[in-house]
Structure formats: C-alpha cells, structure tokens
Scaffold this active site. Structure first.
Site, mmCIF file in Angstrom:
data_model
loop_
_atom_site.group_PDB
_atom_site.id
_atom_site.type_symbol
_atom_site.label_atom_id
_atom_site.label_comp_id
_atom_site.label_asym_id
_atom_site.label_seq_id
_atom_site.Cartn_x
_atom_site.Cartn_y
_atom_site.Cartn_z
ATOM 1 N N ASP A 64 -11.161 0.229 6.165
ATOM 2 C CA ASP A 64 -10.676 1.584 5.940
ATOM 3 C C ASP A 64 -11.470 2.557 6.814
ATOM 4 O OD1 ASP A 64 -9.173 3.513 4.177
ATOM 5 O OD2 ASP A 64 -11.233 4.184 3.876
ATOM 6 N N THR A 102 -6.564 7.464 8.620
ATOM 7 C CA THR A 102 -7.837 7.923 9.180
ATOM 8 C C THR A 102 -8.191 7.170 10.470
ATOM 9 O OG1 THR A 102 -9.039 6.392 7.753
ATOM 10 C CG2 THR A 102 -8.797 8.623 6.968
ATOM 11 N N THR A 103 -7.916 5.872 10.500
ATOM 12 C CA THR A 103 -8.255 5.104 11.695
ATOM 13 C C THR A 103 -7.433 5.603 12.889
ATOM 14 O OG1 THR A 103 -8.602 3.226 10.236
ATOM 15 C CG2 THR A 103 -8.536 2.754 12.577
ATOM 16 N N ASP A 399 -3.879 3.997 -0.572
ATOM 17 C CA ASP A 399 -3.106 4.306 0.638
ATOM 18 C C ASP A 399 -1.618 4.196 0.339
ATOM 19 O OD1 ASP A 399 -5.462 4.550 1.939
ATOM 20 O OD2 ASP A 399 -5.161 2.903 3.369
HETATM 21 N N1 LIG Z 1 3.673 -5.157 9.841
HETATM 22 C C1 LIG Z 1 3.188 -4.309 10.735
HETATM 23 N N2 LIG Z 1 3.266 -4.588 12.049
HETATM 24 C C2 LIG Z 1 2.781 -3.736 12.970
HETATM 25 N N3 LIG Z 1 2.173 -2.578 12.678
HETATM 26 C C3 LIG Z 1 2.074 -2.252 11.401
HETATM 27 C C4 LIG Z 1 2.564 -3.072 10.354
HETATM 28 N N4 LIG Z 1 2.294 -2.488 9.177
HETATM 29 C C5 LIG Z 1 1.663 -1.320 9.484
HETATM 30 N N5 LIG Z 1 1.531 -1.165 10.808
HETATM 31 C C6 LIG Z 1 0.921 -0.057 11.550
HETATM 32 O O1 LIG Z 1 -0.462 -0.009 11.266
HETATM 33 C C7 LIG Z 1 -0.938 1.322 11.485
HETATM 34 C C8 LIG Z 1 -1.811 1.776 10.334
HETATM 35 O O2 LIG Z 1 -2.923 0.917 10.262
HETATM 36 P P1 LIG Z 1 -4.153 1.188 9.268
HETATM 37 O O3 LIG Z 1 -3.652 1.422 7.906
HETATM 38 O O4 LIG Z 1 -5.128 0.104 9.495
HETATM 39 O O5 LIG Z 1 -4.766 2.494 9.853
HETATM 40 P P2 LIG Z 1 -4.704 3.989 9.330
HETATM 41 O O6 LIG Z 1 -3.640 4.159 8.311
HETATM 42 O O7 LIG Z 1 -4.644 4.832 10.534
HETATM 43 O O8 LIG Z 1 -6.152 4.194 8.727
HETATM 44 P P3 LIG Z 1 -6.721 3.913 7.247
HETATM 45 O O9 LIG Z 1 -5.659 3.146 6.510
HETATM 46 O O10 LIG Z 1 -7.943 3.129 7.526
HETATM 47 O O11 LIG Z 1 -6.983 5.264 6.689
HETATM 48 C C9 LIG Z 1 0.306 2.180 11.640
HETATM 49 O O12 LIG Z 1 0.483 2.490 12.980
HETATM 50 C C10 LIG Z 1 1.424 1.285 11.139
HETATM 51 O O13 LIG Z 1 2.667 1.572 11.745
HETATM 52 MG MG LIG Z 2 -3.514 2.954 6.534
#
Ligand SMILES: Nc1ncnc2c1ncn2[C@@H]1O[C@H](COP(=O)(O)OP(=O)(O)OP(=O)(O)O)[C@@H](O)[C@H]1O
Ligand SMILES: [Mg+2]
Length: 550
Positions: A64, A102-103, A399
């Site tokens: 996260d 956030t990432t 989330d």
């Molecule tokens: N099955 C999937 N295949 C490809 N990309 C995906 C899939 N599921 C989610 N994503 C992508 O992953 C990204 C989000 O990743 P992640 O949740 O790790 O990061 P974040 O939401 O930016 O940060 P955090 O959750 O750490 O606050 C988005 O761009 C989303 O579209």
């Molecule tokens: Mg996320």
C-alpha cells in the site's frame, strides 16, 4: 487549481542554501527515485515491501503506497529533501481524500518530473513546462469525462474487485461481494451517498481469508461487564452511552469536606461512603433501566460494582468501547442516540438490537456481536492470515470500500492502463494545436501517463515496451477499452474482463500528481535552517501569560 502553500519558516543565522539548478536537479532525482521505489508495488501481481522498524523489533508487509511512504523511515531515503516530504504528504492527502490510488499518484508525479527534467535539459524554462502541464491536465480531465460510463450493480462489484485485486488477488471475489453488500446497506440501497467510515472492520486471525463475512451490526473485541451475564440476549433495547458510569469525587459524601482527599477516614466513614456511592450508582442504573434499556454500551468506564447490580436486574453491559468512532457506529447500527448525560436519558434515545451475543473463540479472544434490524452501520469481519498481514488485508478491503463508494451512482473508467494510453493518444493530438514550446510539455505529459501500463506489465512479468506498443496500436484503431490484464498477462478489452475504476479516483490521482509536480517546478530555492530560538521563547512566554490570566 491552486498549488498547496507550504508554511514559511523564520530562519536562524545564515541558512544553508541550495540554488535553482542544483535544487531542481536534486528534486528530479529524488522524485524519480521515490517513484521507482514505489512502482514495484503497483497493480496486481506486484511485489510487496517488508518494512523493518525499530531496529528489527517490528516488521510489516505492505504493498500500500501510503503505508510504505508513512512507515518507511524516510530519513534514510534522502528524507531531508523537501521533495521526499512533499511526496509523503501527497500520498497522505490522496489516501485521506480518495482512500486509494496513492501509489499511482506518487509514481505519476515522479514521471511528470522525470519528463520535465529532460525538457529542462534541452533548454525549456520550468514555467513553460508548468503551463504546458496545466493545459494537459485540463484537457485530460475533459477526456476522462468523455470516456466514463455509468456504474450498474454488476459494475460496482467489478470496481471493488479491481481495487482488491491489486492487493489480494486470491480472495478478491469473495471480498468484493462483501464490500458491495456493505456499501449497499450503508447507502440505503444506493438511495443516498455512502460514507465508507460507516463500515466497521473487525479483525480476527486464524481462519482463511475467504471466510470473511458481512455482519448487519457491529462486532467489537470486548466481553460483557460481568462474567455471569447471559451470553446472549434477544430483542433488546440498547442504551449507547458516552458518559462515565462511576462516582465522581465531587459526588462523594465527603466531597464538601475540605480535607476530603487527604484525611485518614475511619472505618465507619469508609463504610458510610461506600454505601453512599452505591446509592449514587444505583440511581444511575435506575434511570437507564427506567428509560427501558436492557443493554448498556458505554464508551467510558463502568464502575465494577455495577456489574453485580446490573446482573441482578437482568441487564447486560459492555464498557470501554475503544474509540468514539466505534461508539458512533454502534449507535448507527441499532439506531440509537448517544447519551452524554445519564440523568437526561429517555426512551427516545434507545436503539433496538435483534440480539447481542458474547462469543469466545478457541484462542480465548472474546467478541461481542450487536445485531441491528435496519442498521446504518455494518461490520466486515475479516478473517485469515497472521496479525501482520491482517492489517494489509484490512487496507485492501478499505480500498474496495472507497472505490465502490466513489462509483456508486457515478461514473467509472476502464483500468489496467487503458485510460492512460487513450489519454496519451488524445493529448498528443491536442498538443499539435499549440505551436509554442508548451507543445513539448503536453507531449511529455502524455509520455508520463504511459508509465502506468508499462509498470503494470513489468510488475507481472511482461516486457513493458512491447505491451505499450501493442496497446498504442489497439487505441490507434479505436479500441478505447483495451488495457493490460495483469491476471491473464494479456492485452484485452478490460471493460469486458471487468477491470474498472471510478472516474472520481482517476481525476484525483491525475490532479494530485500534477499539483505536486507543479510545486517542484515553481520552486527555485531551498533554505535549510532552524526556527529562530527567540521566536520559540516568545511563543512560550505568550502562552504561559495567557494561562496565568485564566
Ligand atoms: N487485473 C488487473 N490488470 C491490470 N491492471 C490492474 C488490474 N487490476 C487493477 N489494475 C490497475 O492497478 C492500478 C492500481 O494499483 P494499486 O492499487 O497497487 O495502486 P494504487 O491504487 O495507485 O495505490 P494504493 O492502492 O497503494 O493506494 C490501477 O491502474 C488499476 O487499473
Ligand atoms: Mg489501489
């Protein structure tokens, strides 16, 4: 879009000073390092970070973004650099406002600055870059609106799944159902906005994650006030109280005695006082009982002696509910009004529970389940994993909750980098409408966005560049919903597969990253120094002065 204003400090002596070029260069480097560091945790199949704290005494595992940014000792990570602090704040704000993303925000901010670095290298002024980025961000927000579509019930489930997938791929399906159900209940079936804070997350390690359930009420790790109280009561009226059920010193029978606190009391005095206090307590209980309550749930302490008294009249109670927020959730779950003054309690303040039960688990932990009838607040009872993975598990559910709440009755977008590639394509076209040097900055903005699908591909073991080039081809052919599916490791129509995110989240991510990049671009000096000592003294004097006056 106003950039965040950082507080000015009064500096002592000759501060250490870093000038424009040096600052900018170091800012670009730190931004890129932080963004690369977090990038490996983006999306499903990404890696986690093991964070070792307190010299090895404690460790957590997390993917996260915000957790990593907050917990990781940034002092070892060029933390004195303002960009490191800025990025930490950025992830915090993003988490607070959106609960997710956030990432991506940090990674995108890092990429925007990395692109800016190249442009500065070929002689573009940071102000021109900032102007170009502003045009790009405004246009991007416009395009997002065009690409978005309404969320139906099935789509909400997919939104939850997309958010949870990124952290708990294996059990995402079960968890997503639970999350959507929870959001539906707290939004009164989607009739009003959902506040994810109304969903309580209770955790208990020991079973598989898939046995996580939704409970129409609140679960707290507590036991009943007295061990002989019945383990389960049904169809009960509940008093939710935020006032101490104890005897305050000023209520004691010797309270008016000027030596009350210090005098050595005789045995008689002590007995008299004990009887007197019991009388006060009895009166308080009678008031609550008189209003019609069968169960007392109190945030504050309840005097031990009340345990027996309550037992005798067949009442059940729990006390010292850990936080005010949990008390509020309990009140919402049983539709009660929180009572802050016991002497004014009335029937109207009471809530109703189908049942209240104390459950002891084999490992001796005890939970109280409070089941409402038409609850406005519910619990997700998280199972599975060891303690240190449970908290990341809870964040994944969180989330999901935020993602669904943001999409409820609103619009959604394709995920998996589809939106970023489409934005890049359209921004590149848009850039040509501007024949100034800003054109270069708009093109750079497009390049930065494409880092997202590249990272998603790389993290799941595919070659980033070939994935990006394939995606570009699909989008050039009008396949706007084509993105990278990290589960299948293939390029697909992600709307069909169900990789979806809320429009609101994407907007916040892009705006947040842009604003952070803007702050760096518009700064040309850092002053390192300490707050002036005399100034601190002055403040201190002022404060002690005002205390004396009171
Ligand atoms: N099955 C999937 N295949 C490809 N990309 C995906 C899939 N599921 C989610 N994503 C992508 O992953 C990204 C989000 O990743 P992640 O949740 O790790 O990061 P974040 O939401 O930016 O940060 P955090 O959750 O750490 O606050 C988005 O761009 C989303 O579209
Ligand atoms: Mg996320």
């Amino acid at each position: 879009m106003e950039p965040v204003k950082l507080p000015l400090k009064v500096l002592q002596g000759e501060p250490e000073r870093i000038h424009a070029e040096e600052l900018r260069e170091s800012s670009f480097v730190v931004a890129k390092e932080l963004s690369d560091f977090l990038a490996s945790t983006l999306g499903p199949r990404s890696l986690q970070k093991m964070l070792v704290e307190d010299e090895g005494r404690n460790f957590i595992i997390s993917s996260d973004g915000k957790t990593i940014m907050q917990r990781f000792d940034l002092m070892q990570f060029k933390a004195k650099h303002p960009v490191a602090i800025l990025f930490r704040e950025l992830s915090k704000t993003q988490d607070y406002d959106a609960g997710d993303g956030t990432t991506t925000t940090v990674v995108l901010a890092g990429e925007l600055l990395n692109e800016a670095r190249k442009l500065v290298g070929v002689g573009l002024h940071p102000n021109i870059i900032a102007d170009g980025y502003k045009m790009a961000v405004d246009k991007a927000l416009e395009i997002l609106e065009e690409l978005a579509f309404e969320a139906t019930d099935e789509i909400l489930y997919k939104v939850a799944r997309t958010a949870i997938d990124t952290k708990y791929l294996e059990v995402a399906e079960e968890l997503s159902r639970v999350v959507v159900e929870a959001v539906k209940i707290i939004s009164d079936g989607g009739k009003k906005e959902a506040n994810p804070e109304d969903v309580h997350i209770a955790r208990k390690s020991g079973k598989e994650a898939a046995s996580t359930t939704l409970f129409r009420g609140i679960i707290v790790e507590k036991s009943f006030l007295h061990e002989d109280m019945p383990k389960r009561v049904e169809n009960v009226r509940v008093a939710v109280i935020d006032a101490p059920l104890t005897v305050k010193p000023e209520e004691g029978m010797f309270a008016s005695h000027y030596l009350y606190s210090t005098r050595v009391k005789s045995l008689e005095d002590m007995l008299l006082q004990a009887e007197y206090e019991r009388e006060i307590l009895r009166e308080k209980v009678e008031r609550i009982r008189g209003a019609g309550a069968d169960v007392i749930i109190s945030r504050r302490l309840i005097d031990k002696r009340l345990g027996r008294m309550l037992l005798k009249i067949g009442m059940v109670a729990i006390h010292a509910v850990p936080t005010g927020q949990i008390l509020e959730r309990i009140a919402k779950a049983v539709n009660a009004r929180i009572v802050t003054n016991v002497s004014e309690i009335s029937e109207n303040d009471l809530g109703y529970a189908e049942w209240v039960e104390e459950v002891k688990f084999p490992d001796k932990s005890t939970f109280v389940f409070i089941k409402g009838t038409n609850p406005k607040s519910v619990t997700i009872f998280l199972r599975g994993g060891a303690q240190h993975t449970l908290s990341d598990f809870a964040r994944a559910v969180n989330d999901g909750l935020y993602a669904v709440a943001k999409a409820l009755n609103k619009k959604v977008l394709p995920g998996g980098g589809a939106v970023e590639v489409e934005l890049a394509l359209r921004l590149r076209k848009f850039a040509m409408s501007d024949a100034t040097k800003r054109q270069l900055a708009i093109l750079a903005f497009a390049d930065a966005l494409e880092a997202i699908p590249k990272i998603l591909a790389r993290n799941s073991g595919r070659d980033p560049l070939s994935v990006l080039l394939e995606l570009r081809k699909e989008h050039a052919n009008g396949n706007v919903n084509y993105g990278y599916d990290a589960r299948a490791r293939e390029i697909r129509d992600v709307v069909e597969v169900g990789i979806l995110e809320s429009l609101r989240l994407k907007e916040m991510v892009i705006k947040g990253a842009y604003e952070a990049a803007l702050i760096v671009l518009r700064s040309d000096d850092i002053l390192y120094g300490n707050v002036l000592q005399e100034r601190i003294e002055e403040e201190r004097k002022k404060r002690s002065h005002s205390r004396v006056k009171k």
